[in-house]
Design a protein around this motif. Structure first.
Motif, short mmCIF file in Angstrom:
data_model
loop_
_atom_site.label_atom_id
_atom_site.label_comp_id
_atom_site.label_asym_id
_atom_site.label_seq_id
_atom_site.Cartn_x
_atom_site.Cartn_y
_atom_site.Cartn_z
N GLN A 225 -3.54 -9.40 -7.77
CA GLN A 225 -4.44 -8.28 -7.96
C GLN A 225 -3.62 -7.00 -7.96
OE1 GLN A 225 -7.68 -8.18 -5.17
NE2 GLN A 225 -8.97 -7.02 -6.56
N PHE B 243 -13.17 -3.05 8.73
CA PHE B 243 -12.02 -3.02 9.63
C PHE B 243 -11.82 -1.62 10.18
CE2 PHE B 243 -10.34 -7.12 8.14
CZ PHE B 243 -10.93 -7.21 6.90
N GLY C 205 -5.39 8.17 3.32
CA GLY C 205 -5.43 6.77 3.71
C GLY C 205 -4.58 5.95 2.77
N TYR D 254 0.84 -1.19 0.00
CA TYR D 254 0.00 0.00 0.00
C TYR D 254 0.88 1.24 0.00
CZ TYR D 254 -4.09 -2.86 1.13
OH TYR D 254 -5.10 -3.78 1.09
N PHE E 136 -9.40 2.12 2.03
CA PHE E 136 -9.39 2.88 3.27
C PHE E 136 -10.07 4.24 3.10
CE2 PHE E 136 -6.51 0.60 6.13
CZ PHE E 136 -5.91 -0.31 5.27
N GLY E 137 -10.60 4.73 4.21
CA GLY E 137 -11.00 6.12 4.26
C GLY E 137 -9.78 7.02 4.43
N LYS E 138 -10.03 8.32 4.48
CA LYS E 138 -8.92 9.28 4.57
C LYS E 138 -8.38 9.41 5.98
CE LYS E 138 -9.94 12.13 0.55
NZ LYS E 138 -10.17 13.51 0.04
N TYR F 256 -8.44 0.42 11.89
CA TYR F 256 -7.02 0.42 12.21
C TYR F 256 -6.68 1.75 12.88
CZ TYR F 256 -6.12 -3.67 9.26
OH TYR F 256 -6.11 -4.93 8.72
N ARG G 12 -13.53 -4.29 2.55
CA ARG G 12 -13.18 -5.22 1.48
C ARG G 12 -14.45 -5.91 1.05
NH1 ARG G 12 -10.92 -11.12 2.35
NH2 ARG G 12 -11.95 -11.81 0.43
N PHE H 121 -8.35 4.78 10.94
CA PHE H 121 -8.76 4.48 9.58
C PHE H 121 -9.80 3.37 9.57
CE2 PHE H 121 -5.92 6.97 7.06
CZ PHE H 121 -4.77 7.12 7.81
N LEU I 148 0.09 0.59 10.57
CA LEU I 148 -1.29 0.46 11.03
C LEU I 148 -1.40 -0.67 12.04
CD1 LEU I 148 -3.10 0.75 7.60
CD2 LEU I 148 -2.72 2.54 9.26
N GLY J 178 -14.09 -11.87 -4.87
CA GLY J 178 -12.77 -12.37 -5.22
C GLY J 178 -11.73 -11.29 -5.20
N SER J 179 -12.05 -10.17 -4.61
CA SER J 179 -11.11 -9.07 -4.49
C SER J 179 -10.55 -9.05 -3.08
CB SER J 179 -11.81 -7.73 -4.76
OG SER J 179 -10.99 -6.65 -4.40
N TYR J 180 -9.25 -8.88 -2.98
CA TYR J 180 -8.62 -8.95 -1.67
C TYR J 180 -8.09 -7.61 -1.19
CZ TYR J 180 -9.06 -13.79 -2.91
OH TYR J 180 -9.57 -15.00 -3.30
N GLN J 181 -8.32 -6.57 -1.97
CA GLN J 181 -7.75 -5.30 -1.58
C GLN J 181 -8.63 -4.62 -0.55
OE1 GLN J 181 -8.19 -3.39 -5.65
NE2 GLN J 181 -8.71 -1.66 -4.35
N LEU J 182 -7.99 -3.95 0.38
CA LEU J 182 -8.68 -3.10 1.33
C LEU J 182 -8.75 -1.69 0.75
CD1 LEU J 182 -7.02 -4.05 4.75
CD2 LEU J 182 -9.28 -4.73 3.92
#
Lengths: 113, 115
Positions: free
Chosen positions: A56, B34, A42, A35, B105-107, B36, B94, B90, B44, B99-103
């Motif tokens: 991905q 989630f 963020g 990331y 995040f908010g700002k 963090y 997800r 934060f 995080l 099938g998507s593994y990305q998180l």
């Protein structure tokens, strides 16, 4: 039980140069995600590796590339650095399939001058 | 596409008072949510997650969050704030079904607990 280890902690590079960041996942984890966290923002997903393959990818240019090794550690490479690449780069590890338990490292602070 | 909104850049609360940090999300499938926390110049640290089950999730350091599907919210709460809770928080989502593994995040929301 070691957590996620990232190196180096800080580094300064000149615009146009190339940089490699490294990550060792938490023991028992086999999946690594990277990331980018710009100042005041963020984290944004760059890509994820499992079984040495990129699984991905987020919305980042091809200047950003990665690699995963048989021991599950990973590298993030950035070519032709731009000033806008200055950020905290975070590595997160997890177990494939479980994949909702993400452990983050402390990050590498990259400054491009 | 998935997204997270944290409407408050900063939340100030007096020590000992209850605190709330707001989060709303958008996701196509089932949300995995989630929270963090990030301290200055650090990575995080995981606080809590909602995957399925009870809408009230309890996490580390006395924090809890309530999943509200109808309002697509996942607000972070703590009954009594400590000065040591001051940090950047934060919220992340997800898509559990795509099938998507990305998180995503908010700002972030900066929490300041005033002694």
């Amino acid at each position: 039980d070691a957590g996620v280890t990232q190196s180096p902690t800080h580094l300064i590079k000149t615009r146009g140069q190339q940089v490699t960041l490294r990550c060792s996942p938490k023991s028992g984890h086999d999946t690594v995600s990277w990331y980018q966290q710009a100042l005041g923002q963020g984290p944004q997903f760059i890509f994820q590796y499992y079984e040495e393959e990129e699984r991905q990818r987020g919305n980042f240019p091809d200047r950003f590339s990665g690699h995963q090794f048989p021991n599950y550690s990973s590298e993030l490479n950035v070519n032709a650095l731009l000033l806008g690449d200055s950020a905290l780069y975070l590595c997160a590890s997890s177990r494939w399939g479980a994949n909702y338990g993400y452990t983050f490292g402390s990050g590498t602070r990259l400054t491009v001058v | 596409a998935q997204s997270v909104a944290q409407p408050e850049d900063q939340v100030n609360v007096a020590e000992g008072n209850p605190l709330t940090v707001k989060c709303t999300y958008s996701v196509s499938g089932n949300p995995y949510l989630f929270w963090y926390v990030q301290y200055p110049n650090r990575g995080l640290q995981f606080l809590l997650k909602y995957i399925t089950g009870d809408n009230l999730v309890k996490g580390s350091y006395g924090f809890e969050a309530e999943f509200n599907k109808s309002q697509t919210s996942f607000h972070l709460k703590k009954p009594s704030a400590l000065v040591s809770d001051s940090a950047l928080y934060f919220c992340a989502v997800r898509d559990g079904g795509a099938g998507s593994y990305q998180l995503t995040f908010g700002k972030g929301t900066k929490l300041s607990v005033i002694p």
